[in-house]
Design a protein around this motif. Sequence first.
Motif, PDB file in Angstrom:
ATOM      1  N   GLU A  44       0.813  -1.219   0.000  1.00  0.00           N
ATOM      2  CA  GLU A  44       0.000   0.000   0.000  1.00  0.00           C
ATOM      3  C   GLU A  44       0.841   1.263   0.000  1.00  0.00           C
ATOM      4  O   GLU A  44       0.507   2.235  -0.674  1.00  0.00           O
ATOM      5  CB  GLU A  44      -0.956  -0.008   1.195  1.00  0.00           C
ATOM      6  N   ILE A  57      -1.545   4.161  -1.332  1.00  0.00           N
ATOM      7  CA  ILE A  57      -2.821   3.919  -0.657  1.00  0.00           C
ATOM      8  C   ILE A  57      -2.651   4.249   0.814  1.00  0.00           C
ATOM      9  O   ILE A  57      -1.804   3.678   1.501  1.00  0.00           O
ATOM     10  CB  ILE A  57      -3.269   2.460  -0.835  1.00  0.00           C
ATOM     11  N   SER A  58      -3.451   5.180   1.293  1.00  0.00           N
ATOM     12  CA  SER A  58      -3.382   5.569   2.701  1.00  0.00           C
ATOM     13  C   SER A  58      -4.150   4.569   3.545  1.00  0.00           C
ATOM     14  O   SER A  58      -5.254   4.176   3.184  1.00  0.00           O
ATOM     15  CB  SER A  58      -3.991   6.958   2.912  1.00  0.00           C
ATOM     16  N   PRO A  59      -3.571   4.161   4.667  1.00  0.00           N
ATOM     17  CA  PRO A  59      -4.323   3.267   5.552  1.00  0.00           C
ATOM     18  C   PRO A  59      -5.559   3.992   6.083  1.00  0.00           C
ATOM     19  O   PRO A  59      -5.527   5.206   6.299  1.00  0.00           O
ATOM     20  CB  PRO A  59      -3.349   2.936   6.669  1.00  0.00           C
ATOM     21  N   GLU A  60      -6.633   3.232   6.259  1.00  0.00           N
ATOM     22  CA  GLU A  60      -7.861   3.842   6.779  1.00  0.00           C
ATOM     23  C   GLU A  60      -7.638   4.306   8.201  1.00  0.00           C
ATOM     24  O   GLU A  60      -7.041   3.600   9.011  1.00  0.00           O
ATOM     25  CB  GLU A  60      -9.012   2.823   6.772  1.00  0.00           C
ATOM     26  N   LYS A  61      -8.134   5.486   8.480  1.00  0.00           N
ATOM     27  CA  LYS A  61      -8.063   5.984   9.841  1.00  0.00           C
ATOM     28  C   LYS A  61      -9.192   5.347  10.632  1.00  0.00           C
ATOM     29  O   LYS A  61     -10.299   5.198  10.127  1.00  0.00           O
ATOM     30  CB  LYS A  61      -8.209   7.510   9.858  1.00  0.00           C
ATOM     31  N   PRO A  62      -8.905   4.947  11.869  1.00  0.00           N
ATOM     32  CA  PRO A  62      -9.968   4.331  12.664  1.00  0.00           C
ATOM     33  C   PRO A  62     -11.076   5.341  12.944  1.00  0.00           C
ATOM     34  O   PRO A  62     -10.814   6.515  13.200  1.00  0.00           O
ATOM     35  CB  PRO A  62      -9.267   3.898  13.947  1.00  0.00           C
ATOM     36  N   LYS A  63     -12.299   4.864  12.885  1.00  0.00           N
ATOM     37  CA  LYS A  63     -13.445   5.710  13.192  1.00  0.00           C
ATOM     38  C   LYS A  63     -13.765   5.541  14.668  1.00  0.00           C
ATOM     39  O   LYS A  63     -13.918   4.428  15.155  1.00  0.00           O
ATOM     40  CB  LYS A  63     -14.643   5.326  12.334  1.00  0.00           C
TER      41      LYS A  63
END
Length: 156
Positions: free
Chosen positions: A126, A131-137
């Motif tokens: 990634e 591709i940026s890692p998803e930020k936790p919601k």
Amino acid sequence: MKLSEIKNHLSTLKNIAFKLPNGALVQPHFHVTEVGKITKDFIDCGGKVRSETIINFQLWEENDYDHRLHPERLLSIISLSEQTFKFEDLEIEVEYQGKETIGKYDLDFDGTYFLLTSKLTACLAEDACGISPEKPKVAISEVNKANSCKPNSGCC
């Protein structure tokens, strides 16, 4: 599921049953036509050379309705495969003929059934692909108030 885990589960069962991700059961007259080791050497999209090795089981159904594979028989097939191919305690992947093509599944166990669980693809590089890692919601209500800034504390 690793090879040691399926062997432990099989040693406690009277019957073997596999359940597909949609909840349907594999017909009880299935055969395990292959137990093998698959090694895959590849280069990911970031140019990194990788290698993966898994244990592969292939399930097959035909009109042999009188056939029933019992746990002790599958354990003996696994044992022979271990002796022949010098298996390590690797993850198991199961191949099963779907309506249109062979599906590949991960394996789990719920205490009664071996569960064929869906596999997913993923980008292994990634960072190289941008591709940026998803930020936790996080819900506001979950924020630890003890660690949050207080008004006029100078932290913000």
